[in-house]
Design a protein around this motif. Structure first.
Motif, short mmCIF file in Angstrom:
data_model
loop_
_atom_site.label_atom_id
_atom_site.label_comp_id
_atom_site.label_asym_id
_atom_site.label_seq_id
_atom_site.Cartn_x
_atom_site.Cartn_y
_atom_site.Cartn_z
N THR A 1 -2.20 0.60 4.45
CA THR A 1 -2.59 1.99 4.77
C THR A 1 -3.97 1.98 5.44
O THR A 1 -4.72 1.01 5.34
CB THR A 1 -2.68 2.81 3.48
N ALA A 2 -4.31 3.11 6.06
CA ALA A 2 -5.64 3.26 6.66
C ALA A 2 -6.70 3.07 5.59
O ALA A 2 -7.74 2.43 5.81
CB ALA A 2 -5.75 4.65 7.29
N GLY B 1 0.83 -1.21 0.00
CA GLY B 1 0.00 0.00 0.00
C GLY B 1 0.86 1.26 0.00
O GLY B 1 2.08 1.20 0.23
N GLY B 2 0.22 2.41 -0.23
CA GLY B 2 0.94 3.67 -0.39
C GLY B 2 1.23 4.42 0.88
O GLY B 2 0.62 5.44 1.18
N GLY B 3 2.17 3.92 1.66
CA GLY B 3 2.60 4.61 2.87
C GLY B 3 4.10 4.82 2.81
O GLY B 3 4.80 4.23 1.97
N ILE B 4 4.57 5.61 3.73
CA ILE B 4 6.00 5.95 3.75
C ILE B 4 6.86 4.69 3.98
O ILE B 4 8.02 4.64 3.62
CB ILE B 4 6.27 7.04 4.81
N ALA B 5 6.23 3.64 4.55
CA ALA B 5 6.99 2.42 4.90
C ALA B 5 7.16 1.46 3.73
O ALA B 5 7.62 0.33 3.92
CB ALA B 5 6.32 1.71 6.08
N GLN C 1 3.23 3.15 -5.70
CA GLN C 1 4.22 3.43 -6.75
C GLN C 1 4.73 4.87 -6.71
O GLN C 1 5.69 5.21 -7.40
CB GLN C 1 3.61 3.13 -8.12
N GLU C 2 4.04 5.73 -5.93
CA GLU C 2 4.53 7.10 -5.74
C GLU C 2 5.77 7.11 -4.84
O GLU C 2 6.54 8.06 -4.82
CB GLU C 2 3.45 7.98 -5.08
N PHE C 3 5.90 6.05 -4.04
CA PHE C 3 7.00 6.02 -3.05
C PHE C 3 8.21 5.24 -3.58
O PHE C 3 9.34 5.66 -3.44
CB PHE C 3 6.50 5.38 -1.74
N VAL C 4 7.95 4.06 -4.16
CA VAL C 4 9.02 3.20 -4.69
C VAL C 4 8.52 2.68 -6.03
O VAL C 4 7.35 2.31 -6.15
CB VAL C 4 9.31 2.02 -3.73
#
Ligand code: FMN
Length: 391
Positions: free
Chosen positions: A91-92, A13-17, A44-47
């Motif tokens: 993610t939440a 999911g899209g979290g900082i982790a 995919q915005e993060f990695v």
């Protein structure tokens, strides 16, 4: 390689982790699992998918409406391929959708179609985690049979402090292991002692041995992964185990004996892997002894009680009592003698060179049989040993 041949679908999911999911994937693969990754659009915005693709050797799945996917691994085939699904970080937003059965992208759709266990590892800001909406979703998620690895507390990426950090990837792997292992010891209680004992001479000096407790700790982990309730009575330096192993730290043989007798009562299996000191000092001096100014001093040692023998002779004795015997010669003969003398059901006779080594080997000696336990790393050795104990 405790996940050899297992298929794990990792939903990201899209979290900082997200970057920690890369580490998780590597750890799962290290245990022999084949991992396919599904990333949400936000993830995919993060990695980029390339990182997961290059490290897993498998195509990363990102799109529900992908024509090439439908001819290869469509969303239903993907989830049928899997033995389980791990969602990390969850993610939440994802938790809401999973809990309520919303299917609006590849990951949420395949989760709704999943018939295999799903483990969710949440990660989010402390206020998001504690919010009424999220907590209600977490409750619903668990009521609906999803498994969860609690987030850890600490400093969060957003600069705030509290609960919400993704659990350590190694702890997520620990949660995966029993989910993909036959629960052959469910309902059983195993009591294991491990490590060296310390006999105090004075406030700072001790009599001990080279045992590390590694084998007993591995046996405790392996029994817990197979569903047993495990109590580990641990001498000094015994390595950490899974969180679901109940651990009681002890120092001296007398202390270890007390705790063993207390917990072994009525247990299904007791395994004595500890290297217990046969002798202790006749008295423990107060403070630190000073040099005596003579070229030699006399020290008196007295015999310690035999823990294994005491456990084997106790009321409500465990159903099976096993002892490890480290010998430097005549392993089988000594084991047979010990078997009778101590009244135990089996002896694992092994060479003293196993102490502190990465590998273990030996003989499984019972009243009617001697079976060679081939040299293996300690994880495989204890798996083999459990087979012998339970058959
Ligand atoms: C920099 C940044 C970090 C974020 N970190 C998290 C997070 O750790 N946990 C979380 O639940 N949402 C986090 N979000 C919000 C999610 O990205 C957002 O809710 C998104 O819709 C989640 O999509 P997904 O659940 O489909 O992956 C973050 C957003 C940004 C911009």
């Amino acid at each position: 390689m405790q996940l050899q041949g297992k298929h794990i679908l990792l939903g990201v999911g899209g979290g900082i982790a997200v970057y920690r999911a890369v580490e998780l994937m590597r750890l799962l693969m290290k245990q022999g699992a084949d991992v396919q990754v599904v990333m949400t659009k936000s993830a995919q915005e993060f990695v980029t998918p390339l990182t997961f693709e290059a490290l897993s050797g498998n195509k990363v799945h990102t799109d529900l409406f992908d024509l090439t996917e439908q001819h290869g691994m469509g969303h239903i085939q993907l989830v049928r391929w899997a033995d389980m699904v791990v969602v990390a970080p969850a993610t939440a937003n994802l938790i809401t959708k999973i809990a309520r059965g919303i299917a609006e992208d590849l990951l949420t759709t395949l989760l709704l179609a999943s018939e295999v266990p799903v483990l969710v590892a949440p990660a989010m800001n402390v206020s998001m985690w504690g919010s009424a909406g999220n907590q209600a979703n977490i409750k619903l998620l668990q009521e609906r049979g999803f498994y969860m690895v609690e987030p850890a507390a600490g400093a969060l990426a957003c600069g705030e402090v509290g609960a919400g950090r993704l659990a350590e990837p190694s702890d997520i792997v620990q949660a995966v292991l029993p989910m993909l292992t036959e629960q052959s010891l469910k309902g059983r209680t195993w009591v294991i002692n491990a490590g060296p004992t310390w006999e105090a001479w004075d406030a700072v000096r001790i009599l001990t041995n080279r045992a590390t407790g590694a084998l007993g700790a591995k046996l405790a982990d392996a029994a817990a992964i197979r569903g047993a309730k495990v109590i580990l009575i641990a001498g000094k330096g015994t390595p950490n185990t899974r969180n679901d192993v109940q651990r009681i730290d002890v120092e001296s043989t007398a202390e270890m004996l007390d705790v063993c007798l207390q917990y072994a009562q009525g247990a299904d299996v007791f395994v004595g892997t500890a290297a217990v000191s046969d002798y202790r000092f006749s008295e423990t001096k107060a403070g630190k002894l000073k040099r005596q100014g003579s070229s030699s001093i006399q020290v008196e040692l007295v015999e310690n009680p035999d823990i294994i023998q005491a456990v084997a002779a106790m009321d409500k004795r465990p159903h099976k009592v096993l002892a490890f015997a480290a010998e430097s010669e005549n392993h089988i003969q000594f084991a047979k003698d010990k078997l009778k003398r101590k009244g135990v059901d089996a002896i694992v006779a092994n060479d003293v060179s196993n102490m502190g080594a990465k590998h273990a080997s030996g003989y499984y000696v019972t009243a009617n049989d001697v079976v060679e336990l081939e040299a293996q790393d300690k994880t495989n050795f204890v798996a083999n040993l459990i087979q012998h104990i339970t058959t």
